[in-house]
Design a protein around this motif. Structure first.
Motif, PDB file in Angstrom:
ATOM      1  N   MET B   1       0.838  -1.196   0.000  1.00 52.96           N
ATOM      2  CA  MET B   1       0.000   0.000   0.000  1.00 52.96           C
ATOM      3  C   MET B   1       0.878   1.252   0.000  1.00 52.96           C
ATOM      4  SD  MET B   1      -3.173   0.495  -0.271  1.00 52.96           S
ATOM      5  CE  MET B   1      -4.603  -0.280   0.423  1.00 52.96           C
ATOM      6  N   ILE B   4       2.691   2.048  -3.258  1.00 48.15           N
ATOM      7  CA  ILE B   4       1.825   2.625  -4.305  1.00 48.15           C
ATOM      8  C   ILE B   4       1.730   4.128  -4.095  1.00 48.15           C
ATOM      9  CG2 ILE B   4      -0.433   2.566  -5.420  1.00 48.15           C
ATOM     10  CD1 ILE B   4      -0.847  -0.182  -4.222  1.00 48.15           C
ATOM     11  N   VAL B   5       1.577   4.504  -2.833  1.00 48.09           N
ATOM     12  CA  VAL B   5       1.467   5.933  -2.521  1.00 48.09           C
ATOM     13  C   VAL B   5       2.727   6.647  -2.965  1.00 48.09           C
ATOM     14  CG1 VAL B   5       1.182   7.626  -0.689  1.00 48.09           C
ATOM     15  CG2 VAL B   5      -0.019   5.457  -0.549  1.00 48.09           C
ATOM     16  N   SER B   8       3.075   6.735  -6.839  1.00 50.05           N
ATOM     17  CA  SER B   8       2.176   7.688  -7.495  1.00 50.05           C
ATOM     18  C   SER B   8       2.540   9.121  -7.130  1.00 50.05           C
ATOM     19  CB  SER B   8       0.713   7.384  -7.188  1.00 50.05           C
ATOM     20  OG  SER B   8       0.478   7.445  -5.823  1.00 50.05           O
ATOM     21  N   THR B  11       5.378  10.037  -9.369  1.00 53.37           N
ATOM     22  CA  THR B  11       4.870  10.291 -10.724  1.00 53.37           C
ATOM     23  C   THR B  11       4.251  11.681 -10.795  1.00 53.37           C
ATOM     24  OG1 THR B  11       4.158   8.009 -10.528  1.00 53.37           O
ATOM     25  CG2 THR B  11       3.649   9.144 -12.582  1.00 53.37           C
ATOM     26  N   VAL B  12       3.493  12.009  -9.754  1.00 56.82           N
ATOM     27  CA  VAL B  12       2.853  13.321  -9.723  1.00 56.82           C
ATOM     28  C   VAL B  12       3.911  14.415  -9.752  1.00 56.82           C
ATOM     29  CG1 VAL B  12       1.580  14.914  -8.238  1.00 56.82           C
ATOM     30  CG2 VAL B  12       0.718  12.610  -8.590  1.00 56.82           C
ATOM     31  N   LEU B  15       5.582  14.586 -13.192  1.00 54.97           N
ATOM     32  CA  LEU B  15       4.669  15.183 -14.168  1.00 54.97           C
ATOM     33  C   LEU B  15       4.535  16.687 -13.949  1.00 54.97           C
ATOM     34  CD1 LEU B  15       1.849  12.589 -14.628  1.00 54.97           C
ATOM     35  CD2 LEU B  15       3.261  13.602 -16.400  1.00 54.97           C
ATOM     36  N   SER B  16       4.545  17.077 -12.665  1.00 57.78           N
ATOM     37  CA  SER B  16       4.343  18.489 -12.418  1.00 57.78           C
ATOM     38  C   SER B  16       5.561  19.294 -12.871  1.00 57.78           C
ATOM     39  CB  SER B  16       4.029  18.754 -10.949  1.00 57.78           C
ATOM     40  OG  SER B  16       5.082  18.299 -10.161  1.00 57.78           O
TER      41      SER B  16
END
Lengths: 429, 143
Positions: B1, B4-5, B8, B11-12, B15-16
């Motif tokens: 769990m 995954i946090v 992600s 990734t955020v 991407l930003s």
């Protein structure tokens, strides 16, 4: 395109993160010995429920006479009436309507010393009951209290009576956190908060004197944003209340709170009141994860600064926004002994927990011994919402709003969404 | 769990950084682009009260679905978002007890986007709202 993907991932990470961390407290309390299913409800082993009444309007609070007559106060008029009276029809426990009266919608209803008390959003009335538990003359309402503030926000006037001839009335604050601009992002709190002069507390009046208003009663307790559920505890001989905690910690103060802390906080608090109690709204809120009073962001808080100790501590603190709409101390003998003198709380269910799922929509129980909680809170009756996850408040099928104890020790729960009245009994099976 | 946090979140972050800084003039003015931007504004500024499905909260906050004003005069709803609303008049026959604060801190583009999104969602089908229309209602104050 990038923007879309960015948003998608942001959403994903929020969902995953919150799934892992939040709502665990509520889940933990929910899994205690729940086995049987009745009338769509999940109850502890040995309990059973039936639907006793259907379509009773916007059934807010309810009260039961010593003869077993059930009186419901509706938040909207049904054929022009707001109080509906029911009596038991047969052994099935189903109830049939016998009387309807009172032309002003409202929330509060209580029975004391042969009188039925009802409240609109501005006034309190009473009707004389006869020896059968029927209202003698439904056209003859005595106006006991009048002129209470109703500015729509937190307008319900919940009521409770003690055994010394007094009636206690909640006058909810007509704002969220006493900001200069109500509910506006970053708006500061007014110091001192002027709302508290006429609202945001419990007022005490005489139970038998007509046409009393602010000047005739007195402010019994202050610093309570909105109290829907209150009950006189006959063991401690004191008034207990459940406060609706403030909304929008995250939405108004995103620099100090995130979606998870904004959903879990502030705690929904139970207080034991005495004359002069101050529970601290709007200056503080309670954090049940830290067991601390915290300074409200409107008054200089940042989610970390503690609040002043001049304010009272709660006796029980629940997760945020679940909306405690009723409180009842169980004095019956039908339920097993651990329930005796304990507190039942009807949680109407939240709206201010998004983007997390909403929570509440159940009746909780807190065991008490010698007037103090003797254990953790637990979910007692669940399943009112009709589905496991509620993302939007309106999709909850039923919403618990009122609680009452029958003369045989049964527990009645009202739902103000569909007007369903549940009767919960202990069968031991 | 946890992983995954973390993944992600990384990734955020990545991407930003990659996100191109578009100059004001190059904003995609198509209704679909406006709707896409409006989702984010709605979730942050409006969803807590008007709910994920636009259904509102019974007796507290009005639904934005099947709502006469939302589908009607754009000037009226632009003005509600700019000034807030405490009218406590029946909306489609129901009273709502809560107060809506002013959202004048949002830009003309954000208000246009969120209203365009609302008017095209929750079963609604109505035309887009443009930043110029918001500017007109806001008057002299530019934002």
């Amino acid at each position: 395109m990038y923007k879309n993907m960015f948003f998608l991932f942001l959403l994903l990470s929020v969902v995953v993160a919150t799934k892992a961390s939040s709502d665990t407290l509520i889940e933990k309390q929910r899994n205690l010995g729940v086995l049987t299913e009745n009338a769509g409800l999940k109850l502890p082993v040995g309990f059973a429920a039936i639907v006793a009444i259907e379509n009773a309007g916007r059934a807010r609070h309810l009260a039961v006479t010593p003869q077993g007559k059930v009186y419901i106060k509706s938040g909207k008029l049904i054929n022009g009436k707001s109080v509906l009276a029911f009596k038991q029809e047969d052994a099935s426990g189903k109830l049939a309507i016998t009387q309807s009266f009172d032309r002003i919608a409202g929330t509060g209803i209580a029975i004391k010393n042969g009188y039925l008390y009802t409240s609109s959003n501005e006034e309190v009335f009473r009707y004389k009951l006869n020896s059968n538990g029927d209202v003698e003359d439904t056209a003859k309402a005595q106006r006991i209290i009048t002129g209470l503030i109703n500015r729509r926000q937190h307008e319900s006037k919940s009521i409770a009576l003690d055994n010394a001839g007094n009636i206690y009335v909640n006058i909810g604050a007509y704002s969220n956190s006493c900001q200069e601009k109500d509910r506006a992002k970053g708006s500061k709190g007014i110091m001192p908060c002027p709302v508290l002069d006429s609202a945001g507390g419990i007022w005490c009046f005489k139970a038998d004197k007509e046409n009393q208003t602010y000047g005739d009663g007195f402010r019994y307790a202050t610093g309570l944003r909105n109290v829907m559920g209150l009950d006189w505890n006959t063991q401690t001989n004191s008034l207990f209340v459940m406060q609706h905690g403030r909304d929008q910690l995250y939405q108004s103060w995103p620099e100090y709170f995130d979606t998870t802390s904004g959903a879990e906080l502030p705690s929904e608090c139970m207080y034991e009141l005495h004359k002069g109690s101050n529970c601290g709204w709007p200056y503080i809120y309670y954090n049940h994860l830290l067991h601390k009073k915290m300074l409200a962001p409107e008054y200089g808080g940042d989610g970390k600064k503690e609040g002043s100790n001049e304010f009272q501590d709660p006796v029980v603190a629940f997760p945020g926004h679940m909306a405690p709409n009723a409180l009842l101390f169980y004095t019956g003998n039908q339920f097993p002994s651990r329930y005796k003198n304990g507190a039942f709380i009807a949680f109407h269910g939240s709206w201010n927990r998004s983007p997390l799922p909403q929570a509440g929509y159940f009746v909780a129980f807190v065991p008490f011994k010698n007037g103090k909680p003797s254990g953790d809170w637990e979910v007692f009756a669940d399943g009112f919402a009709g589905k496991p996850i509620i993302n939007s408040t309106r999709s909850a099928e039923h919403r618990p709003c009122g609680l009452a104890q029958g003369p045989d020790g049964s527990l009645y729960v009202s739902d103000d969404s569909k007007g369903t009245i549940y009767k919960i009994t202990y069968t031991g099976k | 769990m946890k992983s995954i946090v973390i993944i992600s979140s990384i990734t955020v972050l990545l991407l930003s950084f990659k996100q191109p800084k578009k100059p004001q003039s190059k904003i995609d003015s198509s209704p679909q682009a406006s709707i896409n931007r409006g989702v984010a504004v709605y979730r942050k500024e409006c969803m807590s009260c008007h709910q994920a499905d636009g259904g509102g909260v019974p007796h507290l906050n009005p639904p934005l679905s099947e709502n006469t004003d939302v589908l009607g005069d754009k000037k009226k709803i632009i003005s509600i978002v700019l000034k807030g609303m405490e009218d406590r008049i029946p909306l489609d026959g129901e009273y709502y007890s809560n107060s809506m604060a002013s959202h004048a801190h949002l830009s003309n583009l954000e208000i246009a986007d969120v209203l365009t999104y609302i008017r095209a969602s929750f079963g609604n089908k109505a035309s887009a709202v443009t930043p110029a229309e918001v500017a007109l209602v806001r008057g002299g104050k530019k934002k």
